[in-house]
Design a protein around this motif. Structure first.
Motif, PDB file in Angstrom:
ATOM      1  N   PRO A 181       0.752  -1.121   0.124  1.00 58.17           N
ATOM      2  CA  PRO A 181       0.101   0.058   0.056  1.00 58.17           C
ATOM      3  C   PRO A 181       0.911   1.352   0.129  1.00 58.17           C
ATOM      4  O   PRO A 181       0.350   2.146  -0.544  1.00 58.17           O
ATOM      5  N   ALA A 182       1.952   1.248   0.468  1.00 55.56           N
ATOM      6  CA  ALA A 182       2.945   2.273   0.400  1.00 55.56           C
ATOM      7  C   ALA A 182       3.583   2.871  -0.958  1.00 55.56           C
ATOM      8  O   ALA A 182       3.973   3.955  -1.033  1.00 55.56           O
ATOM      9  N   VAL A 183       3.374   2.162  -1.956  1.00 56.86           N
ATOM     10  CA  VAL A 183       3.764   2.170  -3.061  1.00 56.86           C
ATOM     11  C   VAL A 183       2.784   2.900  -4.116  1.00 56.86           C
ATOM     12  O   VAL A 183       1.732   2.439  -4.013  1.00 56.86           O
ATOM     13  N   GLU A 184       3.074   4.026  -4.387  1.00 61.94           N
ATOM     14  CA  GLU A 184       2.174   4.824  -5.256  1.00 61.94           C
ATOM     15  C   GLU A 184       2.697   5.089  -6.674  1.00 61.94           C
ATOM     16  O   GLU A 184       1.991   5.937  -7.369  1.00 61.94           O
ATOM     17  N   GLU A 185       3.834   4.542  -7.176  1.00 61.81           N
ATOM     18  CA  GLU A 185       4.363   4.835  -8.491  1.00 61.81           C
ATOM     19  C   GLU A 185       3.584   3.736  -9.386  1.00 61.81           C
ATOM     20  O   GLU A 185       3.004   2.838  -9.036  1.00 61.81           O
ATOM     21  N   ALA A 186       3.645   4.181 -10.614  1.00 60.52           N
ATOM     22  CA  ALA A 186       3.006   3.362 -11.789  1.00 60.52           C
ATOM     23  C   ALA A 186       3.786   2.147 -12.049  1.00 60.52           C
ATOM     24  O   ALA A 186       4.908   2.259 -11.966  1.00 60.52           O
ATOM     25  N   PRO A 187       3.069   1.143 -12.388  1.00 65.07           N
ATOM     26  CA  PRO A 187       3.777  -0.158 -12.690  1.00 65.07           C
ATOM     27  C   PRO A 187       4.863   0.078 -13.833  1.00 65.07           C
ATOM     28  O   PRO A 187       4.599   0.646 -14.706  1.00 65.07           O
ATOM     29  N   SER A 188       5.927  -0.551 -13.694  1.00 69.13           N
ATOM     30  CA  SER A 188       6.905  -0.681 -14.795  1.00 69.13           C
ATOM     31  C   SER A 188       6.880  -1.841 -15.657  1.00 69.13           C
ATOM     32  O   SER A 188       6.777  -2.743 -15.173  1.00 69.13           O
ATOM     33  N   GLY A 189       6.772  -1.581 -16.964  1.00 68.24           N
ATOM     34  CA  GLY A 189       6.433  -2.708 -17.997  1.00 68.24           C
ATOM     35  C   GLY A 189       5.199  -3.360 -17.986  1.00 68.24           C
ATOM     36  O   GLY A 189       4.499  -2.912 -17.354  1.00 68.24           O
ATOM     37  N   SER A 190       5.234  -4.473 -18.801  1.00 66.58           N
ATOM     38  CA  SER A 190       4.102  -4.816 -19.105  1.00 66.58           C
ATOM     39  C   SER A 190       3.657  -6.202 -18.391  1.00 66.58           C
ATOM     40  O   SER A 190       2.665  -6.711 -17.938  1.00 66.58           O
ATOM     41  N   LYS A 191       4.854  -6.777 -17.625  1.00 70.60           N
ATOM     42  CA  LYS A 191       4.693  -7.944 -17.077  1.00 70.60           C
ATOM     43  C   LYS A 191       4.307  -8.073 -15.457  1.00 70.60           C
ATOM     44  O   LYS A 191       4.868  -6.712 -14.862  1.00 70.60           O
ATOM     45  N   ARG A 192       3.640  -8.851 -15.108  1.00 71.86           N
ATOM     46  CA  ARG A 192       3.293  -8.834 -13.766  1.00 71.86           C
ATOM     47  C   ARG A 192       3.688 -10.197 -13.008  1.00 71.86           C
ATOM     48  O   ARG A 192       3.320 -11.114 -13.697  1.00 71.86           O
ATOM     49  N   ILE A 193       4.109 -10.415 -12.143  1.00 74.04           N
ATOM     50  CA  ILE A 193       4.491 -11.475 -11.349  1.00 74.04           C
ATOM     51  C   ILE A 193       3.854 -11.529  -9.981  1.00 74.04           C
ATOM     52  O   ILE A 193       3.795 -10.649  -9.187  1.00 74.04           O
ATOM     53  N   PHE A 194       2.930 -12.596  -9.893  1.00 75.75           N
ATOM     54  CA  PHE A 194       2.194 -12.879  -9.037  1.00 75.75           C
ATOM     55  C   PHE A 194       2.873 -14.046  -7.964  1.00 75.75           C
ATOM     56  O   PHE A 194       3.047 -15.174  -8.355  1.00 75.75           O
ATOM     57  N   ARG A 195       3.125 -13.776  -6.685  1.00 81.04           N
ATOM     58  CA  ARG A 195       3.558 -14.785  -5.598  1.00 81.04           C
ATOM     59  C   ARG A 195       2.327 -15.115  -5.219  1.00 81.04           C
ATOM     60  O   ARG A 195       1.540 -14.436  -4.339  1.00 81.04           O
ATOM     61  N   VAL A 196       2.009 -16.542  -5.047  1.00 76.55           N
ATOM     62  CA  VAL A 196       0.971 -17.078  -4.647  1.00 76.55           C
ATOM     63  C   VAL A 196       1.046 -18.272  -3.683  1.00 76.55           C
ATOM     64  O   VAL A 196       2.192 -18.907  -3.547  1.00 76.55           O
ATOM     65  N   ALA A 197       0.022 -18.558  -3.124  1.00 78.91           N
ATOM     66  CA  ALA A 197       0.046 -19.700  -2.102  1.00 78.91           C
ATOM     67  C   ALA A 197      -0.882 -20.947  -2.787  1.00 78.91           C
ATOM     68  O   ALA A 197      -2.009 -20.329  -2.874  1.00 78.91           O
TER      69      ALA A 197
END
Length: 170
Positions: free
Chosen positions: A133-149
């Motif tokens: 929640p502390a991150v307010e910058e726009a995402p970089s690039g088009s890839k998203r990495i999801f760490r999941v359980a």
């Protein structure tokens, strides 16, 4: 004249209407499998990473994926076009049976496994933790990495079967 189908390529593609159905980049990457707790038979936790590329999609779909956060749930669906039955959808007195009520749907479309997972963290290409929640910058690039359980009991059971173990890259 006989036709030679030996060069026919069967490929799985997601081209439907489901906005959130995207192909993963590479395989499901198992990060950590914690040992079972005392007296238990299954791992206490299984962590994995799923990478998707949002480059081919429009702003609205990118926005929806960028809104994914901690404790959201994802479904991992294994689809193999070579296992499609090619049968037409069943019909009843009212006409075609809707896909959600069709028990033959998995075989018709080559669905081999469906597994759920819970998002623990979302990162962009630069490694910025977007789910913080502390991150307010726009995402970089088009890839998203999801760490999941993953469900640790299901993971352990899957590792015992040929189809199930194919889903995990370990």
């Amino acid at each position: 004249m006989s036709e030679d189908y030996s060069q026919t390529v069967i490929r799985t593609e997601l081209t439907g209407w489901a906005r959130m159905a995207l192909e993963m980049e590479g395989k499901l990457d198992i990060i950590r499998v914690n040992p079972p707790r005392l007296g238990e038979r299954y791992p206490s936790q299984v962590l994995a990473e799923v990478t998707i590329d949002l480059a081919p999609y429009g702003d609205s779909i990118r926005r929806e994926w960028d809104e994914m956060g901690v404790y959201d749930n994802l479904f991992l669906v294994a689809i193999d076009a070579r296992k499609m039955s090619g049968q037409p959808p069943p019909a009843n007195a009212k006409g075609r049976v809707p896909d959600e009520d069709d028990p033959t749907f998995p075989k018709r479309f080559g669905v081999t496994l469906v597994r759920g997972c819970m998002v623990l963290q979302v990162r962009d290409e630069a490694g910025t933790v977007l789910s913080d929640p502390a991150v307010e910058e726009a995402p970089s690039g088009s890839k998203r990495i999801f760490r999941v359980a993953l469900d640790s009991t299901q993971y352990a059971d899957d590792k015992q079967t040929a189809e199930g173990s194919d889903m995990y890259n370990r």
